[in-house]
Design a protein around this motif. Structure first.
Motif, PDB file in Angstrom:
ATOM      1  N   ARG A  40      -8.202   1.935  -4.456  1.00 48.65           N
ATOM      2  CA  ARG A  40      -7.841   0.527  -4.627  1.00 48.65           C
ATOM      3  C   ARG A  40      -8.464  -0.041  -5.902  1.00 48.65           C
ATOM      4  NH1 ARG A  40      -5.201  -1.585  -0.405  1.00 48.65           N
ATOM      5  NH2 ARG A  40      -5.452  -0.642   1.669  1.00 48.65           N
ATOM      6  N   ASP A  49       0.849  -1.184   0.000  1.00 53.82           N
ATOM      7  CA  ASP A  49       0.000   0.000   0.000  1.00 53.82           C
ATOM      8  C   ASP A  49       0.889   1.238   0.000  1.00 53.82           C
ATOM      9  OD1 ASP A  49      -2.364  -1.416  -0.027  1.00 53.82           O
ATOM     10  OD2 ASP A  49      -2.523  -1.483   2.142  1.00 53.82           O
ATOM     11  N   TRP A 108      -0.950   3.347   4.808  1.00 53.54           N
ATOM     12  CA  TRP A 108      -0.283   3.437   3.515  1.00 53.54           C
ATOM     13  C   TRP A 108       1.083   4.108   3.724  1.00 53.54           C
ATOM     14  CZ3 TRP A 108      -2.431   3.030  -1.743  1.00 53.54           C
ATOM     15  CH2 TRP A 108      -3.701   2.447  -1.783  1.00 53.54           C
ATOM     16  N   GLU A 150     -10.589   5.663  -0.152  1.00 52.30           N
ATOM     17  CA  GLU A 150      -9.583   4.602  -0.202  1.00 52.30           C
ATOM     18  C   GLU A 150     -10.061   3.441  -1.067  1.00 52.30           C
ATOM     19  OE1 GLU A 150      -6.848   1.873   2.803  1.00 52.30           O
ATOM     20  OE2 GLU A 150      -8.767   2.692   3.508  1.00 52.30           O
ATOM     21  N   LEU A 185      -4.528   8.628   4.015  1.00 53.04           N
ATOM     22  CA  LEU A 185      -4.004   7.316   3.649  1.00 53.04           C
ATOM     23  C   LEU A 185      -2.907   6.870   4.612  1.00 53.04           C
ATOM     24  CD1 LEU A 185      -3.877   7.588  -0.249  1.00 53.04           C
ATOM     25  CD2 LEU A 185      -5.542   6.334   1.137  1.00 53.04           C
TER      26      LEU A 185
END
Length: 401
Positions: free
Chosen positions: A393, A15, A48, A389, A43
């Protein structure tokens, strides 16, 4: 003080994300840049590994150096700053823009225009061309680090255009950059439709809408701001930039009309718009800290977003998250779309209509509260960080090579 560091040695984390913006920092006043800073921190809070690659500039008008080149930290986010090789000369850029927007394509000098647009940082472009293959997100579309960094960066490349309807969006250099992206991530449905209309080929790219989330504090005193600044009676609030297309003249004219009406109200301005001298109807409070800014929003009769060129209004989303209604410029398709979908605001065409709408909300606080509640529900359903998020993704999965 930034630390020295050898060339890119980023870990290949599952990530991981690299964000490229023309300028970055808490002191930067700009919607697209602020959105990317919020995304970086959100994030990072979700584990992340986020780096921001940017320049040493802070001032969009000239790109003057305000930060030191090198590596520093913004909380959990590592920030790499690259020097700006050329400052912008506004008079030269204005002439190059006239040529780029109006001359036949072979004579436009779009490459020269993009360098003059800036911030011109060859070191940043070179570093991107040699960077580790980490997903790289660029925003906004308009500036040199995106126009030339996006084609140079490793895949996957995601562009957050932050586009509004302006001549630059139609340039060939912009089309080239957009088609270099592996995916497009838009702030709004209207922005997506605008880009697809002007550059139909981008419709073949994976895309999503909704980049940011809003985290409103839950313990804000709605009366604190007025007490601190000794504001008697109701007030409208606007905080932001004073650049072209931001509608400050309309807002000030509406404030003058309200001041002479039965529903007298103070117009409170912060940020760049808040620099200057007070008048009987306008209170300029300069740049506010984060806590005080939320207090200003919570205590306002309504938040006004007077700009006509918006790809998103973070201020409107923040207002709705606090349950306050918004008065929005009808000339912005994005703002009009938000108003229609949320039920949390009205749109205005001119200063007199804006003043009349504000007066109505002052006289009808129950209606103002109902509009604010509708806006809060809209933000909760659409602009949450977990949704942002998830969209990211999904885009990365669609661009897997």
């Amino acid at each position: 003080m930034p630390e020295a560091e050898p060339p890119d040695r980023e870990p290949r984390h599952a990530d991981a994300l690299r964000i490229v913006v023309p300028r970055y920092g808490e002191s930067v006043v700009g919607g697209a840049e602020s959105a990317m800073r919020r995304l970086a921190h959100a994030l990072s809070a979700r584990e992340w590994t986020v780096q921001v690659w940017t320049t040493t500039a802070v001032d969009e008008a000239t790109w003057r150096t305000a930060f030191t080149a090198g590596v520093e930290r913004d909380g959990p986010v590592k920030v790499r700053r690259y020097p700006v090789a050329l400052r912008r000369h506004p008079w030269l850029f204005a002439r190059l823009s006239t040529a780029a927007y109006h001359l036949p394509r072979p004579l436009r000098g779009e490459r020269m225009w993009s360098i003059a647009q800036g911030p011109y940082s060859p070191g940043l472009i070179r570093a991107l061309s040699q960077a580790a293959p980490v997903p790289t997100l660029f925003s906004p579309y308009l500036f040199h680090p995106t126009l030339f960094g996006l084609p140079a960066a490793p895949h996957p490349r995601i562009l957050v255009p932050a586009a509004h309807d302006e001549p630059a969006l139609r340039l060939a250099v912009v089309r080239r950059a957009m088609l270099s992206a592996d995916a497009l991530w838009f702030h709004s449905l209207e922005e997506r439709d605008l880009v697809a209309t002007i550059h139909p080929e981008t419709g073949a790219l994976p895309s999503a809408c909704g980049v940011v989330g809003v985290d409103a504090p839950g313990d804000v005193d709605a009366n604190a701001f007025a007490r601190r600044h000794e504001i008697a009676g109701p007030y409208l609030y606007f905080g932001g930039r004073i650049a072209g297309g931001k509608g400050l003249e309309t807002l000030l004219a509406a404030g003058a009309l309200l001041h002479t009406s039965d529903a007298s109200a103070t117009l409170v301005l912060s940020g760049e718009a808040g620099d200057g001298v007070d008048t009987p109807e306008v209170r300029r409070v300069g740049r506010l800290g984060e806590r005080e800014r939320w207090e200003a929003i919570a205590g306002a009769v309504a938040i006004v977003v007077p700009g006509s060129m918006e790809s998103l209004s973070l201020l409107a989303l923040e207002a709705w998250s606090m349950g306050r209604p918004c008065l929005l410029n009808a000339s912005s398709a994005v703002l009009a779309g938000h108003a229609a979908r949320s039920g949390g605001g009205w749109t205005f065409r001119d200063a007199s209509q804006l003043a009349a709408q504000a007066a109505h909300l002052i006289d009808n606080p129950e209606q103002a509260a109902a509009m604010g509640a509708a806006g809060r529900a809209y933000v909760a359903a659409t602009y949450r960080w977990d949704l942002a998020e998830e969209r990211l993704r999904t885009l990365l999965a669609a661009t897997a090579r």
